[in-house]
Design a protein around this motif. Structure first.
Motif, mmCIF file in Angstrom:
data_model
loop_
_atom_site.group_PDB
_atom_site.id
_atom_site.type_symbol
_atom_site.label_atom_id
_atom_site.label_comp_id
_atom_site.label_asym_id
_atom_site.label_seq_id
_atom_site.Cartn_x
_atom_site.Cartn_y
_atom_site.Cartn_z
ATOM 1 N N ASN A 84 88.039 85.582 52.531
ATOM 2 C CA ASN A 84 88.887 86.476 51.742
ATOM 3 C C ASN A 84 90.034 85.729 51.076
ATOM 4 O OD1 ASN A 84 87.262 88.663 52.383
ATOM 5 N ND2 ASN A 84 88.514 89.264 54.128
ATOM 6 N N LYS A 85 90.615 84.779 51.776
ATOM 7 C CA LYS A 85 91.705 83.983 51.201
ATOM 8 C C LYS A 85 91.194 83.099 50.059
ATOM 9 C CE LYS A 85 95.027 83.800 54.969
ATOM 10 N NZ LYS A 85 96.340 83.776 54.352
ATOM 11 N N ILE A 86 89.998 82.559 50.198
ATOM 12 C CA ILE A 86 89.401 81.777 49.107
ATOM 13 C C ILE A 86 89.207 82.673 47.892
ATOM 14 C CG2 ILE A 86 87.309 80.577 48.332
ATOM 15 C CD1 ILE A 86 87.056 79.477 51.238
ATOM 16 N N GLY A 87 88.677 83.874 48.099
ATOM 17 C CA GLY A 87 88.472 84.811 46.990
ATOM 18 C C GLY A 87 89.777 85.164 46.296
ATOM 19 N N ALA A 88 90.827 85.397 47.079
ATOM 20 C CA ALA A 88 92.136 85.716 46.502
ATOM 21 C C ALA A 88 92.695 84.526 45.726
ATOM 22 C CB ALA A 88 93.105 86.136 47.599
ATOM 23 N N PHE A 89 92.483 83.328 46.241
ATOM 24 C CA PHE A 89 92.971 82.132 45.558
ATOM 25 C C PHE A 89 92.200 81.899 44.256
ATOM 26 C CE2 PHE A 89 93.611 77.315 45.596
ATOM 27 C CZ PHE A 89 94.906 77.398 45.111
#
Length: 132
Positions: free
Chosen positions: A109-114
């Motif tokens: 999820n953090k990769i997607g947000a980044f």
């Protein structure tokens, strides 16, 4: 947002490194370590998450970085699927599965947000002289 000067400054890289270490602990403490082919696949997919973040960062351009982040995100799915295989084969416990799965979901999820942040950023990287 803090200034990021090297890939080691990225939260997503550090979280993925933790996952990689957690997978190694599973190899050492469960019967998963005796399943050579699954162990090898999990070692490669967990390493791929952090390695692609690092490689994309070093490309000095958002378009390529986003591409490599996409590979990392895909490796999160691959590793989670492999965890299901290990759980179904009773090589790891439900608790071990859940603990690692939660971490994988978090970094995914953090990769997607980044990726979304980079897509919307005016700064495009040194490679492109801040042009799109």
């Amino acid at each position: 947002m803090a200034k990021i000067e090297k890939f080691e400054d990225l939260d997503i890289w550090n979280l993925s490194r933790d996952i990689c270490n957690d997978i190694e602990i599973l190899f050492e403490t469960t019967s998963l370590g005796k399943r050579v082919s699954l162990k090898d696949q999990m070692d490669r997919s967990s390493g791929s998450i952090m390695d692609n973040i690092a490689e994309g960062f070093e490309r000095n351009g958002n378009r390529e970085f986003i591409n490599f982040l996409s590979f990392s995100k895909g490796s999160c799915g691959e590793l989670k699927s492999q965890l299901y295989r290990a759980l179904d084969k009773k090589l790891i416990s439900k608790d071990e599965f859940e603990t690692t799965s939660v971490k994988i979901e978090l970094v995914k999820n953090k990769i997607g947000a980044f990726m979304k942040y980079l897509n919307n950023s005016e700064i495009k990287g040194l490679k492109f002289n801040n042009k799109q």
